[in-house]
Motif scaffolding. Structure first.
Motif, PDB file in Angstrom:
ATOM      1  N   VAL A 153      37.954  78.907  40.465  1.00 61.10           N
ATOM      2  CA  VAL A 153      36.384  79.535  40.552  1.00 61.10           C
ATOM      3  C   VAL A 153      36.434  81.047  41.165  1.00 61.10           C
ATOM      4  O   VAL A 153      35.514  81.541  41.376  1.00 61.10           O
ATOM      5  CB  VAL A 153      35.719  78.806  41.911  1.00 61.10           C
ATOM      6  CG1 VAL A 153      35.457  77.494  41.196  1.00 61.10           C
ATOM      7  CG2 VAL A 153      36.566  78.716  43.085  1.00 61.10           C
ATOM      8  N   LEU A 197      27.657  78.812  42.315  1.00 60.80           N
ATOM      9  CA  LEU A 197      28.498  77.681  42.835  1.00 60.80           C
ATOM     10  C   LEU A 197      27.296  76.708  43.634  1.00 60.80           C
ATOM     11  O   LEU A 197      26.502  77.410  43.922  1.00 60.80           O
ATOM     12  CB  LEU A 197      29.640  77.908  43.708  1.00 60.80           C
ATOM     13  CG  LEU A 197      30.923  78.690  43.271  1.00 60.80           C
ATOM     14  CD1 LEU A 197      31.707  79.053  43.933  1.00 60.80           C
ATOM     15  CD2 LEU A 197      31.397  77.744  42.215  1.00 60.80           C
ATOM     16  N   SER A 198      27.618  75.470  43.515  1.00 63.32           N
ATOM     17  CA  SER A 198      26.326  74.442  44.118  1.00 63.32           C
ATOM     18  C   SER A 198      26.858  74.360  45.771  1.00 63.32           C
ATOM     19  O   SER A 198      27.693  74.854  46.273  1.00 63.32           O
ATOM     20  CB  SER A 198      26.459  73.357  43.214  1.00 63.32           C
ATOM     21  OG  SER A 198      27.904  72.810  43.552  1.00 63.32           O
ATOM     22  N   VAL A 199      25.757  73.795  46.149  1.00 61.65           N
ATOM     23  CA  VAL A 199      25.790  72.989  47.277  1.00 61.65           C
ATOM     24  C   VAL A 199      25.565  71.736  47.533  1.00 61.65           C
ATOM     25  O   VAL A 199      24.465  71.167  46.999  1.00 61.65           O
ATOM     26  CB  VAL A 199      24.801  73.883  48.464  1.00 61.65           C
ATOM     27  CG1 VAL A 199      24.993  73.394  49.903  1.00 61.65           C
ATOM     28  CG2 VAL A 199      24.843  75.377  48.167  1.00 61.65           C
ATOM     29  N   TYR A 207      30.046  74.994  51.793  1.00 62.22           N
ATOM     30  CA  TYR A 207      30.647  74.103  50.698  1.00 62.22           C
ATOM     31  C   TYR A 207      30.429  72.806  51.217  1.00 62.22           C
ATOM     32  O   TYR A 207      30.078  71.869  50.473  1.00 62.22           O
ATOM     33  CB  TYR A 207      32.146  74.261  50.715  1.00 62.22           C
ATOM     34  CG  TYR A 207      32.898  73.852  51.961  1.00 62.22           C
ATOM     35  CD1 TYR A 207      32.855  74.862  53.041  1.00 62.22           C
ATOM     36  CD2 TYR A 207      33.265  72.770  52.122  1.00 62.22           C
ATOM     37  CE1 TYR A 207      33.736  74.469  54.028  1.00 62.22           C
ATOM     38  CE2 TYR A 207      34.156  72.308  53.107  1.00 62.22           C
ATOM     39  CZ  TYR A 207      34.130  73.166  54.181  1.00 62.22           C
ATOM     40  OH  TYR A 207      34.941  72.767  55.423  1.00 62.22           O
ATOM     41  N   THR A 229      39.672  75.813  43.917  1.00 69.80           N
ATOM     42  CA  THR A 229      39.114  74.778  44.766  1.00 69.80           C
ATOM     43  C   THR A 229      40.379  73.842  45.060  1.00 69.80           C
ATOM     44  O   THR A 229      41.494  73.718  44.621  1.00 69.80           O
ATOM     45  CB  THR A 229      38.144  73.690  44.114  1.00 69.80           C
ATOM     46  OG1 THR A 229      38.690  73.213  42.910  1.00 69.80           O
ATOM     47  CG2 THR A 229      36.850  74.901  43.605  1.00 69.80           C
ATOM     48  N   LYS A 266      40.377  73.569  40.662  1.00 68.16           N
ATOM     49  CA  LYS A 266      39.622  74.234  39.416  1.00 68.16           C
ATOM     50  C   LYS A 266      39.605  75.910  39.966  1.00 68.16           C
ATOM     51  O   LYS A 266      39.458  76.145  41.177  1.00 68.16           O
ATOM     52  CB  LYS A 266      38.175  73.845  39.883  1.00 68.16           C
ATOM     53  CG  LYS A 266      37.121  74.239  38.644  1.00 68.16           C
ATOM     54  CD  LYS A 266      35.659  73.613  38.826  1.00 68.16           C
ATOM     55  CE  LYS A 266      34.867  74.481  37.843  1.00 68.16           C
ATOM     56  NZ  LYS A 266      33.401  74.183  38.370  1.00 68.16           N
ATOM     57  N   GLU A 324      28.776  82.949  47.412  1.00 68.20           N
ATOM     58  CA  GLU A 324      29.221  81.880  46.557  1.00 68.20           C
ATOM     59  C   GLU A 324      28.171  81.210  45.782  1.00 68.20           C
ATOM     60  O   GLU A 324      28.322  80.691  44.727  1.00 68.20           O
ATOM     61  CB  GLU A 324      30.139  80.671  47.509  1.00 68.20           C
ATOM     62  CG  GLU A 324      31.369  81.215  47.916  1.00 68.20           C
ATOM     63  CD  GLU A 324      32.107  80.407  48.804  1.00 68.20           C
ATOM     64  OE1 GLU A 324      32.045  79.337  49.082  1.00 68.20           O
ATOM     65  OE2 GLU A 324      32.783  81.162  49.495  1.00 68.20           O
ATOM     66  N   ARG A 375      29.952  71.785  47.591  1.00 69.42           N
ATOM     67  CA  ARG A 375      30.902  72.132  46.501  1.00 69.42           C
ATOM     68  C   ARG A 375      32.313  71.942  47.237  1.00 69.42           C
ATOM     69  O   ARG A 375      32.506  71.818  48.447  1.00 69.42           O
ATOM     70  CB  ARG A 375      30.966  73.665  46.214  1.00 69.42           C
ATOM     71  CG  ARG A 375      30.850  74.656  47.367  1.00 69.42           C
ATOM     72  CD  ARG A 375      30.334  76.086  47.098  1.00 69.42           C
ATOM     73  NE  ARG A 375      30.455  77.096  48.085  1.00 69.42           N
ATOM     74  CZ  ARG A 375      29.433  77.193  48.766  1.00 69.42           C
ATOM     75  NH1 ARG A 375      28.247  76.681  48.673  1.00 69.42           N
ATOM     76  NH2 ARG A 375      29.197  78.166  49.709  1.00 69.42           N
ATOM     77  N   SER A 376      33.397  72.066  46.395  1.00 68.02           N
ATOM     78  CA  SER A 376      34.644  71.723  47.026  1.00 68.02           C
ATOM     79  C   SER A 376      35.106  73.006  47.514  1.00 68.02           C
ATOM     80  O   SER A 376      35.020  74.111  47.235  1.00 68.02           O
ATOM     81  CB  SER A 376      35.604  71.458  45.679  1.00 68.02           C
ATOM     82  OG  SER A 376      35.421  70.390  45.017  1.00 68.02           O
TER      83      SER A 376
END
Ligand code: SF4
Length: 161
Positions: A77, A53-55, A21, A71, A75, A48, A57-58
């Motif tokens: 997820v 999900l991005s890198v 994250y 999160t 949010k 993840e 991320r929260s």
């Protein structure tokens, strides 16, 4: 012909991939990793990231018995975490994998401990989402804390082939 070593699913961040994250890796420091890489046993996944999900991320934590993953900014997820877990299970099935070495305490990968859902740094007994799905489907999940047990199990498997 090379010996068909049994494969092991491994948290991608353990191998130096910056997928956490916070955009960092969490390299696992154990000599057996180099051996297992040489034997082409290790199949990396980051549930993840494969869940979409991005890198970076929260950070996210499992919320008690609801099983929802939120999160730190609220949010939901959960769906991404479940998709990532299903992807990891599919990878196990494709490679006939029975063992996983996953990062302890992660909300996806933790096998004995997870954070308690309050973002206060407190850990409780529990499994991450991916770890739960893999365990429920017969994959034995180990972590950096229990790696010596996994080494013993793999040595036993090798002795049978
Ligand atoms: S989800 Fe698992 S593999 Fe991905 S960064 Fe977190 S601990 Fe590592």
């Amino acid at each position: 012909m090379n010996k068909p070593y049994c494969k092991i699913l491994i948290s991608s961040c353990f191998l130096g991939n910056k997928v956490r994250y916070d955009g960092q890796a969490k390299v696992i420091n154990h000599p057996v990793i180099a051996l297992w890489q040489q034997q082409n046993r290790l199949v990396p996944v980051c549930p993840e990231v494969s869940g979409g999900l991005s890198v970076p991320r929260s950070p996210a934590e499992i919320q008690g018995e609801t099983g929802k993953v939120l999160t730190c900014d609220g949010k939901d997820v959960t769906r991404a975490f479940l998709q990532g877990a299903e992807h990891a299970l599919a990878v196990c099935r494709n490679h006939n994998i029975q063992f996983a070495l996953l990062k302890e305490s992660s909300p996806s990968c933790g096998s004995q401990l997870i954070y308690d859902g309050t973002f206060s740094g407190r850990k409780i007994n529990g499994q991450g989402v991916c770890s739960q799905v893999l365990s429920a489907n017969g994959i034995a999940v180990y972590s950096e804390v229990s790696i010596e047990k996994l080494i013993a199990v793999i040595a036993h498997q090798d002795s049978l082939t």
